[in-house]
Design an enzyme around this catalytic site. Structure first.
Site, PDB file in Angstrom:
ATOM      1  N   ASP A 261      45.199  62.553  19.249  1.00 39.27           N
ATOM      2  CA  ASP A 261      44.191  61.703  19.858  1.00 39.27           C
ATOM      3  C   ASP A 261      43.569  62.489  21.020  1.00 39.27           C
ATOM      4  O   ASP A 261      43.975  63.618  21.330  1.00 39.27           O
ATOM      5  CB  ASP A 261      44.815  60.363  20.308  1.00 39.27           C
ATOM      6  CG  ASP A 261      43.766  59.267  20.391  1.00 39.27           C
ATOM      7  OD1 ASP A 261      44.132  58.085  20.296  1.00 39.27           O
ATOM      8  OD2 ASP A 261      42.571  59.604  20.530  1.00 39.27           O
TER       9      ASP A 261
HETATM   10  C1  GLC Z   1      39.978  57.579  21.454  1.00 39.07           C
HETATM   11  C2  GLC Z   1      40.834  56.645  20.607  1.00 39.07           C
HETATM   12  C3  GLC Z   1      40.858  57.004  19.162  1.00 39.07           C
HETATM   13  C4  GLC Z   1      39.511  57.598  18.779  1.00 39.07           C
HETATM   14  C5  GLC Z   1      39.422  58.944  19.488  1.00 39.07           C
HETATM   15  C6  GLC Z   1      38.090  59.647  19.201  1.00 39.07           C
HETATM   16  O1  GLC Z   1      40.599  57.794  22.685  1.00 39.07           O
HETATM   17  O2  GLC Z   1      42.174  56.443  21.032  1.00 39.07           O
HETATM   18  O3  GLC Z   1      41.148  55.809  18.434  1.00 39.07           O
HETATM   19  O4  GLC Z   1      39.423  57.768  17.388  1.00 39.07           O
HETATM   20  O5  GLC Z   1      39.594  58.817  20.882  1.00 39.07           O
HETATM   21  O6  GLC Z   1      37.044  58.917  19.703  1.00 39.07           O
END
Ligand code: GLC
Length: 719
Positions: A261
């Protein structure tokens, strides 16, 4: 493309850049995509920037094409970029938030929505969506309940597979895009419902409730998996070798892409799990992560780890081959622009066909909680009063992609369109937002009451604004705000023919308004066609089908509250919960205000006692449980017949009941039908005290009814 040969040409540094994901400004200065995390500037060396493997959060045929072309000029290996974005419940045409889609209990509807979203995404140059989010949620305080399909592993597993199939199909269409199941694992169990908080649970609980939906997405062929921000039992998921390598890679045999993430690698330092970037890179790679999202540990420290022999280059090669093979599968080497098409954007985005899908999904997601002879309103009305700021704006919810609330149908618009001859009056009623807004509410209430007095019908839109839920939007208080409660009391006092429409991205505490309002339903955050769907439901153009995918508490102090709880040694028997020395609160019942699986329709149904084909079954045998359902109401309608099973005695204590099946039926007034469920040994399996996944002999209860509180039951024994 011979990706092995291509790999052989790449330097180690180029491989590490291939395993890195940034926003598009690392390639096209001052270009901007959606910001979805703490914005960090990366001073990448030009050689590294030239070889980045994937870009996140930029959408649009023109911009993605421009970035792709720029990149291919710079990348010495000419490896096309992979564009990944959060298409969570629609790209341009927005359907209800996933919690609302969970409420449909209709995986075909959800699959159709995802297929539509995939088409719009592919045309917009997106190759991979960061969906489905399948985190099981039991705590309504968490902001990302909106992104989940709810509290039940069985329902979430069906919805996870439906989303993967909707996005990916079998890649037979150029409009299919790859999906990315997230957030592995158990992010929805963040302590106290506070986003990013730690998660601590037994392996038994993890495997029983939190892991199944990720497995369902993987079994459906999901191409990418995202590890989560949270620690699990003290170890951040991104560096959790037991979770990612041992369970996911080795036990489940998942050998596709794993992405972190947003900056979650480097956050292992904040967690206090790694002391520096080099340790981050080592632990992330050894855990099994391939792509690093929005941080540069791999680019900065991996060469040293390889040269000192801590990390073998073949581990990196395997990761690079995974991303190259996905690019190959998507046909990017042959056609880097893939399906991006400005011309098709104009023709397809928000087209009538897509709007129809979004409207049907919104209609099927709504959950009717109460209706004392108020709904459906007659269409033969002269004056309708519509109250509340959420009635006069598009309600797309968080993670709305490229959806624009100005392109969404409001409740006010929907009602006016449905009743062109009727006088439809709008009153603000209260100030939008989640801060406690007390000022000038007296004037707003007075205006609303005056308008409601002589209305034939009153539509009172309350609840949460679109941005009161979503990532980083947890709440300690999930009550209906006082200003809205005062409005409900005042308006319902002058006009009983009032329906409450509740917009929310999570279960809210409706206890304060329930005694005053005669009809109310949950509309979640319904998306582009929310207003038309809402009007159709209110005036009976369509019927309610939704059932709660998550329990609605009586009080936030009950959180987490869920239907498949363990009995305890002192179960509370009396409905008023007054038994001393039994599990209880002295100031609140144990049960939620509205339970999982609950929801009304415009019909009225009765279910017969269960007839069961056998009282005793042996291993491998199945048995059938059957009921007769009758529509005893005055109009054709539908209901969702639900099957629950309880394992009464076992080597570990088991929930009071668990959902094992459901079937939607439509019946004319007075019509009856039989509904039969087959119960298999597979349904009875669980993670036993021995750690094996198996069924244990003994007594079982079968429940068949219209929600998780049904006591329509019988028994059988597995011998
Ligand atoms: C965010 C979220 C994740 C998302 C990623 C990209 O922090 O936790 O669900 O897909 O970053 O945007």
């Amino acid at each position: 493309m011979d990706i092995q040969k291509l790999l052989g040409k790449m330097t180690l540094k180029q491989k590490l850049a291939q395993l890195s994901q940034f926003t598009c400004d690392v390639i096209l200065k001052d270009a901007q995509g959606m910001i979805t995390g703490p914005s960090a500037a990366f001073n990448l060396e030009s050689d590294d920037a030239a070889c980045v493997g994937t870009i996140q959060s930029v959408c649009g045929a023109e911009i993605t094409d421009k970035i792709q072309k720029l990149h291919l000029q710079e990348d010495p290996n000419k490896i096309p970029l992979l564009f990944m974005s959060d298409i969570i419940h629609g790209y341009k045409t927005i359907y209800p938030i996933p919690l609302g889609m969970g409420a449909t209990f209709n995986e075909n509807m959800l699959e159709e929505c995802c297929r539509m979203a995939a088409k719009e995404s592919a045309i917009g140059g997106v190759h991979v969506t960061f969906a489905p989010m399948v985190d099981l949620v039991r705590d309504a305080r968490w902001g990302r309940c909106m992104e989940s399909t709810g509290e039940d592993a069985y329902l979430n597993s069906k919805m996870a597979a439906a989303q993967v199939m909707g996005y990916q199909g079998n890649f037979e269409s150029k409009y299919n895009i790859a999906s990315c199941v997230k957030h592995f694992a158990a992010y929805g169990a963040a302590e106290a419902g506070r986003d990013y908080n730690s998660v601590d649970m037994s392996e038994h609980k993890l495997r029983e409730y939190y892991l199944p939906a990720y497995k369902a997405a993987i079994d459906a062929g999901c191409e990418v998996l995202m590890t989560s921000f949270n620690t699990l039992n003290g170890v951040p998921a991104a560096g959790n070798k037991w979770l990612v390598n041992d369970i996911l890679r080795e036990e489940w045999g998942y050998d596709k892409l794993i992405i972190s993430d947003y900056n979650a690698f480097m956050e292992m330092i904040e967690h206090g799990y790694c002391s520096n970037g080099k340790e981050v890179a080592e632990k992330a790679m050894l855990a099994g992560n391939d792509i690093e999202m929005m941080s540069n540990a791999y680019i900065s420290y991996m060469e040293e780890l390889v040269s000192e022999g801590t990390i073998s280059e073949e581990l990196i090669d395997k990761a690079v081959l995974r991303i190259l093979s996905l690019k190959e599968k998507l046909g990017l080497f042959e056609n880097p622009s893939r399906t991006a098409s400005k011309a098709e954007e104009e023709a397809v985005f928000l087209c009538p066909k897509h709007r129809t899908i979004a409207r049907k999904a919104a209609e099927k997601s709504a959950v009717l909680l109460k209706n004392n002879d108020v709904l459906p309103f007659s269409k033969d009305v002269n004056k309708v009063t519509v109250i509340g700021p959420y009635a006069n704006k598009g309600m797309n919810g968080a993670w709305f992609g490229l959806g624009n609330e100005a392109e969404s149908v409001t409740v006010l618009d929907g009602v006016k369109k449905l009743l062109p001859e009727c006088e439809v009056t709008f009153c603000e009623g209260y100030k939008a937002g989640f801060a406690e807004v007390a000022e000038n509410s007296a004037e707003l209430i007075e205006e609303a009451v005056n308008s409601a007095m002589d209305a034939d019908a009153v539509i009172l839109c309350i609840g949460e604004n679109t941005f009161e839920s979503g990532e980083a939007f947890s709440k300690s208080n999930i009550d209906i705000p006082d200003a809205q409660v005062a409005l409900v009391k005042a308006v319902t006092a002058v006009n009983r023919n009032t329906a409450g429409v509740i917009f929310c991205g999570r279960p809210l505490v409706l206890t304060a308004i329930e005694p005053y309002i005669s009809a109310m339903f949950v509309m979640w955050q319904p998306g582009t066609e929310g207003g038309n769907a809402c009007a159709n439901l209110l005036f009976g153009e369509c019927d309610f089908e939704g059932r709660l995918p998550m329990s609605f508490p009586r009080h936030v102090g009950q959180c987490p509250v869920f239907y498949n709880y363990l009995k305890t040694g002192r179960p509370q028997e009396t409905p008023d919960g007054e038994n001393p020395y039994k599990t209880r609160y002295i100031d609140c019942l144990n049960t939620p205000l509205y339970s999982f699986g609950y929801g009304l329709s415009y019909g009225e149904f009765e279910v017969s006692p269960i007839t069961i084909s056998k009282d005793t079954v042996t291993r491998g045998e199945t048995l059938n449980a059957k009921v007769k359902v009758t529509n005893v109401g005055g109009r054709a309608s539908n209901t969702l017949v639900q099957l629950y099973v309880a394992d009464v005695f076992a080597s570990v204590t088991r929930p009071v009941k668990e959902l094992k099946g459901f079937e939607r039926i439509y019946l004319a007034s007075g019509e009856s039908t039989e509904v039969e469920f087959t119960i298999t040994e597979e349904m009875l399996k669980f993670h036993t005290a021995s750690g094996r996944f198996e069924a244990e002999n003994g007594l079982f209860k079968v429940f068949i009814g219209f929600d998780s509180e049904t006591e329509n039951k019988t028994e059988f024994t597995l011998a």
